[in-house]
Design an enzyme around this catalytic site. Structure first.
Site, mmCIF file in Angstrom:
data_model
loop_
_atom_site.group_PDB
_atom_site.id
_atom_site.type_symbol
_atom_site.label_atom_id
_atom_site.label_comp_id
_atom_site.label_asym_id
_atom_site.label_seq_id
_atom_site.Cartn_x
_atom_site.Cartn_y
_atom_site.Cartn_z
ATOM 1 C CE1 TYR A 118 -4.895 28.696 11.712
ATOM 2 C CE2 TYR A 118 -4.716 29.871 9.630
ATOM 3 C CZ TYR A 118 -4.946 29.869 10.995
ATOM 4 O OH TYR A 118 -5.246 31.053 11.630
ATOM 5 C CD GLU A 206 -6.767 30.199 14.645
ATOM 6 O OE1 GLU A 206 -5.722 30.710 14.206
ATOM 7 O OE2 GLU A 206 -7.004 30.062 15.866
#
Length: 397
Positions: A118, A206
């Site tokens: 991530y 993101e």
């Protein structure tokens, strides 16, 4: 301004960030053509069909599917396009899918195992610095990771005077447990990603997941990109990427007429001049036992035309049971606002079926109250904050 995944990937690729390649399709036939083209360009045998909506958790809602042949590409794309996709980040009605991204399969077998990470880039408002947030737990909801295993989330803050330094990119790659070719490629990836964030005037990047492929390449498999609205005047190409179908239609209409409007879930509509007063007004409504139905700042020119436009926008929400107009007359005189309210009310005829409370304070406030009271209209006037709160409570009872 939010971008679709395919648009976000276009932005990333323009700055040298490696991405999972794909082609957008608007119907099943285009999806098959895109799959054929992608196979020819990349050699991929399988294809990932991804719904393009402004919401996360698409896979959980059935908006991301793997097709192993062209027949499956056609069937899956046909079933996803036109569906109302419900995810943890949408309303109960979901969002209609108008297009899909046909993407290459990047989870191919190789010399090593694939790994998912991530990574996001955003502003730390507490320190006034950009930061890179990253974790080895890619592919999962980052909120869940933060709650259950917070020690697996790392952050790296960047000094705006010098930007991202090489040792910081290496530190990120090291903390992700990479080595060899994957380590070097992650350093390049992080460096290009941060440059893309800064130079595109974004407020959020993101990437979940960032993938280490079986041949040690690092790439963005997904991309959630938010461009700072205030920078769109100098990012014309990005401004053209706006998809108003994904936005609240009332907010889109309000923006078109120059009103600052945010839709909320309450029952009392707000019409205020000034953001600070608007926030205080929403507190006032809560204290009176109501719930604000919107944030609406009409600005400093609350004339009859602008007030009428604000009325029409507020009344598009069927949940509104009352409207509170709270204006501080500094630049604009209260009596002019009051006359604007009366004129707008008369122009709209029977369109207004809910009680209206008008609180005007500042220049000529008493004269404004007289105008409201003598208008003969079903409008409740107030001068003091508490008086307005009491009237809100009274009409909601």
């Amino acid at each position: 301004m939010n971008l679709h995944e395919y648009q976000g990937k276009e932005v990333l690729a323009s700055f040298g960030v490696r991405i999972q390649r794909g082609i957008v399709a608007h119907n099943a036939k285009e999806a098959v053509d895109a799959a054929k083209q992608l196979t020819q360009e990349t050699g991929t045998g399988w294809h990932v069909i991804k719904a393009q909506v402004h919401a996360g958790g698409r896979g959980k809602g059935g908006g991301v599917k793997l097709a192993k042949n062209l027949k499956e590409v056609e069937e899956l794309a046909g079933s996803i396009i036109g569906m109302n996709l419900v995810t943890p980040q949408t309303s109960a009605e979901g969002k209609k899918v108008h297009q899909v991204l046909i993407a290459e399969d990047v989870y191919y077998p190789g010399d090593s195992e694939t790994s998912e990470f991530y990574m996001s880039v955003l502003l730390n408002r507490g320190t006034g610095r950009n930061m890179i947030m990253y974790s080895t737990e890619g592919g999962m909801d980052i909120e869940e990771v933060a709650e259950k295993t917070p020690h697996l989330i790392h952050t790296e803050e960047i000094d705006p005077a010098v930007g991202l330094l090489p040792f910081q990119a290496r530190k990120i790659a090291f903390n992700l447990g990479l080595s060899g070719a994957a380590f070097k490629d992650m350093v390049k990836f992080v460096t290009a990603l941060y440059r893309a964030y800064v130079e595109s005037d974004s407020s959020l990047f993101e990437i979940n997941p960032v993938l280490k492929t079986s041949d040690d390449k690092i790439m963005a498999v997904d991309a959630k990109v938010t461009i700072d609205d205030n920078a769109l005047y100098r990012r014309k190409a990005y401004a053209e990427m706006r998809d108003i179908r994904e936005e609240n239609p009332i907010e889109v209409e309000a923006k078109a007429v120059g009103l600052n409007y945010v839709d909320l879930d309450g029952n009392v509509g707000c019409m205020v001049n000034g953001a600070g007063l608007a926030m205080a007004t929403m507190d006032l409504i809560k204290m009176a036992g109501g719930e604000p139905a919107n944030f609406l700042d009409v600005g400093g020119t609350a004339d009859a035309k602008r007030v009428e436009e604000a009325f029409r926008i507020i009344l598009k929400d069927p949940n509104v049971k009352a409207i509170l107009i709270n204006i501080f007359g500094g630049i604009v005189r209260c009596d002019r606002v009051a006359q604007g309210v009366v004129d707008a009310y008369k122009n709209m005829g029977d369109a207004i079926q809910v009680p209206i409370i008008v609180r005007l304070q500042g220049t000529n406030a008493e004269l404004a109250k007289e105008i409201i009271d003598s208008s003969g209209l079903a409008v409740h006037s107030a001068v003091q904050f508490q008086e307005a709160a009491d009237k809100v409570k009274e009409v909601l009872a």
